[in-house]
Design a protein around this motif. Structure first.
Motif, PDB file in Angstrom:
ATOM      1  N   LEU A   1      82.296 -12.863  45.506  1.00  0.00           N
ATOM      2  CA  LEU A   1      82.635 -12.193  46.770  1.00  0.00           C
ATOM      3  C   LEU A   1      81.846 -12.762  47.930  1.00  0.00           C
ATOM      4  N   GLY A   2      82.529 -13.114  49.004  1.00  0.00           N
ATOM      5  CA  GLY A   2      81.841 -13.493  50.234  1.00  0.00           C
ATOM      6  C   GLY A   2      81.129 -12.275  50.796  1.00  0.00           C
TER       7      GLY A   2
ATOM      8  N   ALA B   1      82.626 -20.555  19.898  1.00  0.00           N
ATOM      9  CA  ALA B   1      83.648 -21.488  20.367  1.00  0.00           C
ATOM     10  C   ALA B   1      83.908 -21.262  21.855  1.00  0.00           C
ATOM     11  N   ALA B   2      83.944 -20.005  22.256  1.00  0.00           N
ATOM     12  CA  ALA B   2      84.228 -19.701  23.660  1.00  0.00           C
ATOM     13  C   ALA B   2      83.097 -20.200  24.563  1.00  0.00           C
ATOM     14  N   THR B   3      81.851 -20.098  24.072  1.00  0.00           N
ATOM     15  CA  THR B   3      80.704 -20.504  24.878  1.00  0.00           C
ATOM     16  C   THR B   3      80.809 -21.974  25.278  1.00  0.00           C
ATOM     17  N   ALA B   4      81.404 -22.767  24.368  1.00  0.00           N
ATOM     18  CA  ALA B   4      81.506 -24.196  24.649  1.00  0.00           C
ATOM     19  C   ALA B   4      82.237 -24.421  25.973  1.00  0.00           C
ATOM     20  N   ALA B   5      83.260 -23.598  26.236  1.00  0.00           N
ATOM     21  CA  ALA B   5      84.013 -23.762  27.482  1.00  0.00           C
ATOM     22  C   ALA B   5      83.354 -22.919  28.565  1.00  0.00           C
ATOM     23  N   SER B   6      82.174 -23.332  28.985  1.00  0.00           N
ATOM     24  CA  SER B   6      81.470 -22.515  29.969  1.00  0.00           C
ATOM     25  C   SER B   6      82.201 -22.548  31.303  1.00  0.00           C
ATOM     26  N   LYS B   7      82.229 -21.410  31.967  1.00  0.00           N
ATOM     27  CA  LYS B   7      82.915 -21.355  33.248  1.00  0.00           C
ATOM     28  C   LYS B   7      82.059 -20.638  34.280  1.00  0.00           C
ATOM     29  N   CYS B   8      81.430 -21.419  35.148  1.00  0.00           N
ATOM     30  CA  CYS B   8      80.640 -20.856  36.240  1.00  0.00           C
ATOM     31  C   CYS B   8      81.481 -20.978  37.511  1.00  0.00           C
ATOM     32  N   PRO B   9      81.518 -19.932  38.336  1.00  0.00           N
ATOM     33  CA  PRO B   9      82.289 -20.070  39.575  1.00  0.00           C
ATOM     34  C   PRO B   9      81.648 -21.122  40.489  1.00  0.00           C
ATOM     35  N   THR B  10      82.475 -21.862  41.180  1.00  0.00           N
ATOM     36  CA  THR B  10      81.936 -22.853  42.113  1.00  0.00           C
ATOM     37  C   THR B  10      81.801 -22.208  43.490  1.00  0.00           C
ATOM     38  N   ARG B  11      81.100 -22.878  44.379  1.00  0.00           N
ATOM     39  CA  ARG B  11      80.933 -22.331  45.728  1.00  0.00           C
ATOM     40  C   ARG B  11      82.265 -22.294  46.462  1.00  0.00           C
ATOM     41  N   PHE B  12      82.389 -21.358  47.400  1.00  0.00           N
ATOM     42  CA  PHE B  12      83.564 -21.333  48.263  1.00  0.00           C
ATOM     43  C   PHE B  12      83.553 -22.592  49.120  1.00  0.00           C
ATOM     44  N   ALA B  13      84.734 -23.011  49.585  1.00  0.00           N
ATOM     45  CA  ALA B  13      84.816 -24.202  50.441  1.00  0.00           C
ATOM     46  C   ALA B  13      83.893 -24.042  51.647  1.00  0.00           C
ATOM     47  N   TRP B  14      83.865 -22.848  52.230  1.00  0.00           N
ATOM     48  CA  TRP B  14      83.025 -22.645  53.423  1.00  0.00           C
ATOM     49  C   TRP B  14      81.539 -22.634  53.073  1.00  0.00           C
ATOM     50  N   GLU B  15      81.215 -22.537  51.786  1.00  0.00           N
ATOM     51  CA  GLU B  15      79.800 -22.663  51.399  1.00  0.00           C
ATOM     52  C   GLU B  15      79.405 -24.134  51.255  1.00  0.00           C
ATOM     53  N   ASN B  16      80.414 -24.978  51.062  1.00  0.00           N
ATOM     54  CA  ASN B  16      80.104 -26.408  51.012  1.00  0.00           C
ATOM     55  C   ASN B  16      79.999 -27.017  52.401  1.00  0.00           C
ATOM     56  N   ALA B  17      80.397 -26.277  53.415  1.00  0.00           N
ATOM     57  CA  ALA B  17      80.245 -26.745  54.796  1.00  0.00           C
ATOM     58  C   ALA B  17      78.818 -26.419  55.238  1.00  0.00           C
ATOM     59  N   GLN B  18      77.909 -27.343  54.928  1.00  0.00           N
ATOM     60  CA  GLN B  18      76.480 -27.099  55.185  1.00  0.00           C
ATOM     61  C   GLN B  18      75.959 -27.978  56.315  1.00  0.00           C
TER      62      GLN B  18
ATOM     63  N   THR C   1      81.475 -18.426  59.910  1.00  0.00           N
ATOM     64  CA  THR C   1      82.611 -18.639  58.999  1.00  0.00           C
ATOM     65  C   THR C   1      82.278 -19.712  57.969  1.00  0.00           C
ATOM     66  N   GLU C   2      81.098 -20.313  58.095  1.00  0.00           N
ATOM     67  CA  GLU C   2      80.664 -21.274  57.078  1.00  0.00           C
ATOM     68  C   GLU C   2      79.135 -21.250  57.016  1.00  0.00           C
ATOM     69  N   VAL C   3      78.606 -21.805  55.930  1.00  0.00           N
ATOM     70  CA  VAL C   3      77.156 -21.746  55.712  1.00  0.00           C
ATOM     71  C   VAL C   3      76.378 -22.483  56.799  1.00  0.00           C
ATOM     72  N   SER C   4      76.941 -23.570  57.341  1.00  0.00           N
ATOM     73  CA  SER C   4      76.208 -24.306  58.385  1.00  0.00           C
ATOM     74  C   SER C   4      75.911 -23.399  59.594  1.00  0.00           C
ATOM     75  N   HIS C   5      76.797 -22.443  59.866  1.00  0.00           N
ATOM     76  CA  HIS C   5      76.553 -21.536  61.003  1.00  0.00           C
ATOM     77  C   HIS C   5      75.309 -20.681  60.757  1.00  0.00           C
ATOM     78  N   ILE C   6      75.169 -20.224  59.508  1.00  0.00           N
ATOM     79  CA  ILE C   6      74.000 -19.395  59.179  1.00  0.00           C
ATOM     80  C   ILE C   6      72.741 -20.260  59.275  1.00  0.00           C
ATOM     81  N   GLN C   7      72.823 -21.475  58.745  1.00  0.00           N
ATOM     82  CA  GLN C   7      71.657 -22.368  58.778  1.00  0.00           C
ATOM     83  C   GLN C   7      71.233 -22.676  60.211  1.00  0.00           C
ATOM     84  N   LEU C   8      72.230 -22.958  61.078  1.00  0.00           N
ATOM     85  CA  LEU C   8      71.906 -23.256  62.480  1.00  0.00           C
ATOM     86  C   LEU C   8      71.256 -22.052  63.154  1.00  0.00           C
ATOM     87  N   ALA C   9      71.794 -20.866  62.877  1.00  0.00           N
ATOM     88  CA  ALA C   9      71.254 -19.659  63.516  1.00  0.00           C
ATOM     89  C   ALA C   9      69.816 -19.424  63.064  1.00  0.00           C
ATOM     90  N   LEU C  10      69.553 -19.577  61.774  1.00  0.00           N
ATOM     91  CA  LEU C  10      68.195 -19.341  61.272  1.00  0.00           C
ATOM     92  C   LEU C  10      67.221 -20.387  61.827  1.00  0.00           C
TER      93      LEU C  10
END
Ligand SMILES: Cc1cc2nc3c(=O)[nH]c(=O)nc-3n(C[C@H](O)[C@H](O)[C@H](O)COP(=O)(O)OP(=O)(O)OC[C@H]3O[C@@H](n4cnc5c(N)ncnc54)[C@H](O)[C@@H]3O)c2cc1C
Ligand SMILES: *[C@@H]1O[C@H](CO)[C@@H](O)[C@H](O)[C@H]1NC(C)=O
Ligand SMILES: *[C@@H]1O[C@H](CO)[C@@H](O)[C@H](O)[C@H]1NC(C)=O
Ligand SMILES: *[C@@H]1O[C@H](CO)[C@@H](O)[C@H](O)[C@H]1NC(C)=O
Ligand SMILES: *[C@@H]1O[C@H](CO)[C@@H](O)[C@H](O)[C@H]1NC(C)=O
Ligand SMILES: *[C@@H]1O[C@H](CO)[C@@H](O)[C@H](O)[C@H]1NC(C)=O
Ligand SMILES: *[C@@H]1O[C@H](CO)[C@@H](O)[C@H](O)[C@H]1NC(C)=O
Length: 634
Positions: A244-245, A24-41, A178-187
């Motif tokens: 964890l960030g 029954a518990a499995t039905a309510a699956s709970k995966c953590p979502t990305r941090f807001a700063w991870e959605n800044a791509q 401070t956000e994922v786009s910064h890492i992407q730009l640097a790489l």
């Protein structure tokens, strides 16, 4: 008999009910979502509005060297002063595309030197006073806690005439991401402009794997999210977890676990970054003998790949990357922006500290015999889930000190712990070693940690360490005397031993099929050995001491543990056959994945997977630094 059968039947029904509850518990699956700063791509629009030739993504597949752009086939990475080094205008464009996150390097100790505009006596006094405290280095974008391999080009000094501070191995620029786009730009920028790239979190690495001359550095320190997921239930795994960030450090996650009434795996140093080099290298902790390595606790990770793309790595997505990022080393496959790790219920923890020395009644022979007695308990202690963190050092001719700082019983009450250690304490007493152990039970890991572990000291350029993962056989009767003799040889020669009685416990609750050095899975002793020299030692003296460490003291340790390994995160930058020592039989697969995910060689760090394809120019034997030019071997 009948009673047993009935009990079994009841147990079966209870188990069935428990299964249904789980379903029954499995039905309510709970995966953590990305941090807001991870959605800044990074988007196509941002790239199109700036300069696609500088900031565009890499190809997903590079078939051969010939298909690379001319820059990517270059023999050496660009250095300031080269014709190919980006112009001031380009750096300004990069900074504005980043929204102002670019930092030009000012060495932490620049205020002590009159050749820097930051010259300032009060600021210099502060740096001098805090130089051995890791907290100050962690807050700086580029500092390295082991300045030897940065080149010692800007150590803090009280000399008012000092005017020769240079960048040495420090990166030229850092991106304070401070956000994922910064890492992407640097790489993307580093790859397209043929810049050396480094990733720096805290600067703890023993071999300065987070610095590099002329590099663009991605500084992950500000990626601070901590999210507690009480009822993680994702991809078939459930229980409490933390997302964890990658800028989060040990003391922060321990405090968060305390607040949420759970236990997490973290290192012994308050300021080591959990999601950076620590998990990437395997990660040992006072919890290891109970639940395994830190890398084993990872449920999922978010990572920016060398081509600039942002992906998830876990059992279902990119499982090969998930395997490699958990043990295969930092700065190799991408920049991790966050990890989700398993947490455990709150548990009582008992610690013990004690010291003893040679003296009127304790000869050197007795002292080392006592060390042998302790080693003979290594398997017993780790099998019970306990851990020991100790120091053995010479204090004068023929005089030695042993300091247990502490022994740690995770999930043990004081009576449980005391009954575990009593036979050992009796053995010490019968050797004539009188100790007064301090045994304390704490209600949680955080309180035990805070109440027992000493603060760390860093910043010295007067020592260097190597390490060995000794398998359990080394402490069994057939090999104990030889092991002890090899250890004694090093300590008598002036070596400082920081020892761990530890094992990576098997744990069915987590995924242990990862790239952690297989030597960890066999070890019950992890010994770090440091060579030291006077603060004013010449290069020749440092070379001599380093050679003795690697080729004499450690050679004996290797001889007595053939086929075992060493821990890359607390290892010798001069380690012979580092591929075998730091990665063991995983090396071939790790190298194949390196070529798959990083075909252009964007990521490099000394002793990292694939680093044998590169060299740094202008080196002194035994004191390799990161302050030359990084070139590809042809
Ligand atoms: C005082 C002290 C105590 C220590 N205690 C322990 C301990 O108890 N247990 C233990 O296992 N180890 C311990 N270590 C070793 C520690 O795990 C390593 O130094 C580790 O590499 C530190 O990782 P970091 O990210 O904090 O440091 P950094 O030096 O900043 O990084 C280390 C490496 O990881 C790379 N890296 C960092 N962040 C990322 C990222 N987000 N993505 C990809 N690559 C990244 C860097 O490029 C570098 O190659 C200790 C070290 C010191 C100096
Ligand atoms: C961005 O551009 C690439 C090719 O240049 C394309 O494959 C991709 O779909 C684009 N992404 C979006 C979100 O438009
Ligand atoms: C980048 O821009 C910010 C904000 O304008 C500025 O403070 C910073 O000094 C710039 N960095 C560099 C290296 O010029
Ligand atoms: C800087 O100068 C001081 C004093 O002259 C000297 O001791 C030191 O070695 C020099 N450092 C470097 C990196 O050249
Ligand atoms: C050494 O042993 C003697 C005799 O047993 C004893 O009197 C003395 O207190 C001991 N000294 C120390 C430092 O333990
Ligand atoms: C801690 O001990 C309890 C009680 O003995 C046990 O149920 C639990 O599994 C232990 N926890 C771990 C992580 O071993
Ligand atoms: C940590 O230890 C210090 C003393 O060493 C104490 O003052 C403080 O209250 C402790 N903090 C916690 C959260 O236990």
């Amino acid at each position: 008999m009948a009673a047993t059968l009935r009990t079994t039947a009841v147990a079966a029904v209870l188990a069935l009910l428990a299964d249904q509850t789980t379903a029954a518990a499995t039905a309510a699956s709970k995966c953590p979502t990305r941090f807001a700063w991870e959605n800044a791509q990074l988007t196509n629009a941002t790239i199109a509005n700036s300069d696609p030739s500088l900031f565009g993504f890499g190809s997903d597949v590079y078939s051969s060297k010939a298909s690379r752009s001319p820059n990517l086939a270059a023999e050496c990475k660009a250095m300031p002063g080269d014709a190919s080094w980006p112009s001031q205008k380009t750096w300004t464009l990069f900074n504005s595309t980043l929204g102002g996150a670019l930092i030009q390097t000012v060495p932490l100790a620049a205020p002590c030197y009159s050749n820097w505009p930051q010259y300032d006596a009060a600021a210099c006094a502060y740096v001098l006073e805090h130089w051995n405290d890791p907290h100050m280095h962690v807050e700086d974008p580029t500092s390295a806690m082991f300045p030897l391999y940065q080149g010692r080009t800007c150590l803090p000094t009280e000399d008012p005439t000092a005017s020769n501070c240079t960048l040495g191995g420090y990166a030229a620029y850092s991106v304070a991401a401070t956000e994922v786009s910064h890492i992407q730009l640097a790489l993307n920028f580093a790859r397209n402009a043929n810049l050396r790239l480094v990733v720096r979190n805290t600067g703890h690495d023993f071999g300065d794997k987070s610095v590099g001359a002329g590099a663009l550095s991605v500084w992950t320190h500000k990626l601070k999210g901590i999210e507690f997921v009480a009822d993680y239930n994702c991809g078939g795994r459930s229980g409490p977890a933390f997302k964890l960030g990658s800028g989060v450090v040990t003391e922060e996650v321990y405090a968060a676990a305390e607040k949420n009434g759970v236990t997490v795996v973290g290192g012994e140093c308050r300021t080591v970054g959990i999601a950076g080099g620590y998990i990437a290298g395997g990660g040992h902790s006072p919890m290891a003998a109970l639940v395994g390595m830190a890398a084993d606790q990872v449920l999922s990770m978010e990572v920016v790949l060398p081509n600039g793309r942002f992906v998830t790595a876990n059992e279902d997505s990119n499982p090969d990357l998930y395997w490699a990022l958990r043990g295969g080393g930092g700065s190799t496959y991408g920049v991790v922006s966050s990890v989700t790790i398993r947490a455990y219920p709150k548990m009582p923890t008992t610690t013990m500290t004690y010291t003893y020395t040679t003296g009127p009644n304790v000869t050197a022979d007795t002292f080392f015999a006592a060390l042998g007695v302790y080693m003979s308990y290594f398997d017993t202690f780790t099998a019970a889930g306990a851990y020991g963190y100790f120091l053995v050092a010479g204090t004068g001719p023929g005089e030695y000190l042993f300091n247990m700082m502490p022994m740690w019983g995770a999930n043990m009450t004081k009576p449980q712990f005391t009954s575990l250690v009593t036979p050992f304490l009796n053995d010490l007493a019968s050797l004539g070693i009188a100790i007064t152990p301090v045994i304390t039970e704490y209600p949680t890991l955080y309180q035990a940690y805070n109440g027992t572990f000493p603060a760390e000291v860093v910043g010295g350029a007067d020592n260097h360490a190597a390490s060995r993962l000794f398998p359990k056989e080394n402490f069994e009767p057939a090999k104990l005397a030889d092991t002890l003799a090899a250890v004694r040889h090093a300590i008598e020669g002036g070596g400082l031993l920081i020892g761990y009685n530890i094992r990576a416990a098997p744990n069915a609750a987590v995924n242990q099929a990862n790239s952690v050095n297989p030597a960890w899975r066999k070890a019950t002793g992890f010994f770090i050995l440091a060579a030291t020299w006077p603060a004013d030692a010449t290069d020749a003296q440092i070379q001599q001491a380093s050679e003795t460490l690697t080729n004499d003291w450690m050679a004996r340790w290797r001889e007595v543990s053939p086929g075992a390994g060493s821990y890359m995160s607390e290892g010798d930058i001069n380690e012979p056959d580092f591929q075998q020592s730091f990665y063991g039989e995983h090396y071939a697969r790790l190298l194949a994945l390196k070529k798959k995910y990083d075909p252009t060689g964007l990521f490099y760090a000394p002793t990292a997977v694939g680093s044998e394809d590169w060299y740094v120019t202008d080196q002194l034997e035994w004191i390799p630094t990161q302050n030359g030019r990084l070139c590809r071997k042809t």
